[in-house]
Design a protein around this motif. Structure first.
Motif, PDB file in Angstrom:
ATOM      1  N   ALA A  24       1.285  -6.653  -9.967  1.00  0.00           N
ATOM      2  CA  ALA A  24      -0.081  -6.121 -10.013  1.00  0.00           C
ATOM      3  C   ALA A  24      -0.186  -4.961 -10.997  1.00  0.00           C
ATOM      4  CB  ALA A  24      -0.517  -5.670  -8.613  1.00  0.00           C
ATOM      5  N   ALA A  25       0.838  -4.100 -11.019  1.00  0.00           N
ATOM      6  CA  ALA A  25       0.838  -2.980 -11.961  1.00  0.00           C
ATOM      7  C   ALA A  25       0.951  -3.477 -13.396  1.00  0.00           C
ATOM      8  CB  ALA A  25       1.987  -2.023 -11.641  1.00  0.00           C
ATOM      9  N   LEU A  26       1.777  -4.498 -13.615  1.00  0.00           N
ATOM     10  CA  LEU A  26       1.917  -5.067 -14.958  1.00  0.00           C
ATOM     11  C   LEU A  26       0.597  -5.668 -15.427  1.00  0.00           C
ATOM     12  CD1 LEU A  26       3.400  -6.070 -17.454  1.00  0.00           C
ATOM     13  CD2 LEU A  26       4.421  -7.882 -16.055  1.00  0.00           C
ATOM     14  N   ALA A 163       1.436   4.184 -10.463  1.00  0.00           N
ATOM     15  CA  ALA A 163       0.117   4.161 -11.109  1.00  0.00           C
ATOM     16  C   ALA A 163      -0.750   2.998 -10.649  1.00  0.00           C
ATOM     17  CB  ALA A 163       0.296   4.084 -12.627  1.00  0.00           C
ATOM     18  N   LEU A 164      -0.270   2.199  -9.700  1.00  0.00           N
ATOM     19  CA  LEU A 164      -1.061   1.058  -9.219  1.00  0.00           C
ATOM     20  C   LEU A 164      -2.293   1.541  -8.465  1.00  0.00           C
ATOM     21  CD1 LEU A 164      -1.296  -2.042  -8.715  1.00  0.00           C
ATOM     22  CD2 LEU A 164       0.009  -1.654  -6.605  1.00  0.00           C
ATOM     23  N   ASP A 165      -3.435   0.957  -8.765  1.00  0.00           N
ATOM     24  CA  ASP A 165      -4.656   1.276  -8.031  1.00  0.00           C
ATOM     25  C   ASP A 165      -4.540   0.809  -6.580  1.00  0.00           C
ATOM     26  OD1 ASP A 165      -5.781   2.303 -10.350  1.00  0.00           O
ATOM     27  OD2 ASP A 165      -6.753   0.414 -10.886  1.00  0.00           O
ATOM     28  N   ASP A 245      -1.714  -8.436  -0.262  1.00  0.00           N
ATOM     29  CA  ASP A 245      -2.227  -7.773  -1.458  1.00  0.00           C
ATOM     30  C   ASP A 245      -1.539  -6.417  -1.625  1.00  0.00           C
ATOM     31  OD1 ASP A 245      -3.668  -6.377  -3.405  1.00  0.00           O
ATOM     32  OD2 ASP A 245      -5.570  -7.300  -2.827  1.00  0.00           O
ATOM     33  N   PRO A 246      -0.785  -6.209  -2.704  1.00  0.00           N
ATOM     34  CA  PRO A 246      -0.062  -4.943  -2.868  1.00  0.00           C
ATOM     35  C   PRO A 246      -0.990  -3.737  -3.005  1.00  0.00           C
ATOM     36  CG  PRO A 246       0.069  -6.270  -4.871  1.00  0.00           C
ATOM     37  CD  PRO A 246      -0.513  -7.151  -3.820  1.00  0.00           C
TER      38      PRO A 246
END
Length: 347
Positions: A24-26, A163-165, A245-246
């Motif tokens: 998800a971050a990528l 930094a993942l939302d 969902d991460p």
């Protein structure tokens, strides 16, 4: 800018919340002109969860076709290049990277956690494939040391999940305040005896603090049985919460006051959301993080045998400890965006 397609390769589609968080971050950091094609153990689940095209990582002809139709290949983040879990794991990942390089794709080793590499063959394979990458970023000091030993260049930055939302999940948590999140995983070091000590300590902790216990299985097929076993012994309010969902997983830590965790990304998500944390380390990467964020806890091999001792440390940290300051959290988040710069520079 001209559109290109990039194959994203990692431990995706196995139901591991940490690895899905890395994906998800990528995807969050991927430049807009790049169309992702994700190699997954469960393509349908990956497409549903992340809203991107996916194909089966276990079908060579499908993977080969995906590479032939793409212009870039990205090793997604995490501990892909290590042989502590499986001696064959680095062979799979370095093999795909080597193939991508031979086909002329731009290749990136992104947010890597390199090692342990116990076999000489695997160290040689890793060195050769990293050498052929157009860009490399790593997430810890030990990985940087590998890169330096190989006389290569890489940027080091905190794990991208900082930094993942996050997505709010307040309605999913059905417990009174205060709340404590617990995330344990199956591992040879978490013996039945150690698990019993932790369970008894958790009962003592709950009795002293009157806190609700939120049990989070990050990879249900490994963690769910442990979470359910813990819940059966608790005497106060508790809930087992499964989330795929991460972003929601990270959002959970906005609702809790402290986190007790083995899993690396449970600690990262909790620290990023300002939680107090206590770690239980089964792997050097977890201990590195615990040291970095000044998180109390133990290596599992050194876990006290008296539940009262464990509980006392938890209670003291719950009452007197603090999470990272907002400035510290923001700093790590900004630093984690260095992984985005590698993508922008190469792609």
């Amino acid at each position: 800018m001209q559109k290109i397609q990039a194959v994203l390769c990692g431990y995706y589609g196995f139901g591991n919340g940490g690895d899905e968080a890395l994906l998800a971050a990528l995807l969050q950091m991927l430049p807009e002109h790049v169309t992702p094609l994700v190699l997954s153990s469960d393509p349908a689940a990956t497409e549903k969860l992340h809203g991107v095209e996916s194909c089966d990582r276990n079908h060579f002809s499908t993977v080969f076709s995906a590479l032939r139709s793409s212009q870039a290949f990205i090793w997604g983040g995490g501990s892909l290049i290590q042989d502590a879990t499986s001696a064959l794991s680095p062979v799979y990942y370095t093999g795909l990277m080597f193939l991508a390089q031979r086909l002329g794709l731009k290749t990136i080793a992104w947010a890597q956690g390199i090692g342990p590499l116990n076999y000489r063959r695997n160290r040689w394979l890793a060195k050769q494939t990293f050498k052929g990458c157009a860009g490399v970023s790593v997430r810890d000091r030990n990985s940087t040391q590998f890169i330096q030993d190989w006389k290569l260049q890489a940027s080091q930055a905190p794990d991208p999940v900082w930094a993942l939302d996050a997505t709010s999940v307040y309605r999913r948590v059905e417990l009174p305040n205060p709340r404590i999140a617990v995330s344990l995983r199956a591992h040879p070091l978490l013996t039945p005896q150690r698990l019993q000590h932790l369970s008894e300590a958790l009962v003592l902790f709950q009795n002293q603090t009157q806190a609700s216990i939120l049990l989070l299985p990050f990879q249900p097929r490994q963690d769910l049985d442990i979470a359910q076993a813990l819940q059966k012994q608790l005497q106060g309010p508790s809930q087992v919460l499964q989330l795929s969902d991460p972003r929601q997983l990270k959002g959970v830590f906005q609702t809790v006051d402290m986190t007790i965790a083995m899993r690396l990304h449970a600690l990262i998500m909790a620290a990023a959301e300002g939680c107090r944390c206590v770690g239980l380390s089964y792997d050097p990467k977890v201990m590195q993080l615990m040291t970095d964020i000044d998180c109390p806890g133990w290596e599992l091999e050194d876990l006290p045998t008296q539940p009262q001792t464990i509980s006392q440390v938890w209670v003291e940290h719950y009452r007197q400890g603090q999470g990272l300051t907002e400035a510290s959290r923001n700093g790590r988040c900004s630093q984690a965006l260095e992984h985005q710069k590698i993508l922008e520079q190469v792609l």
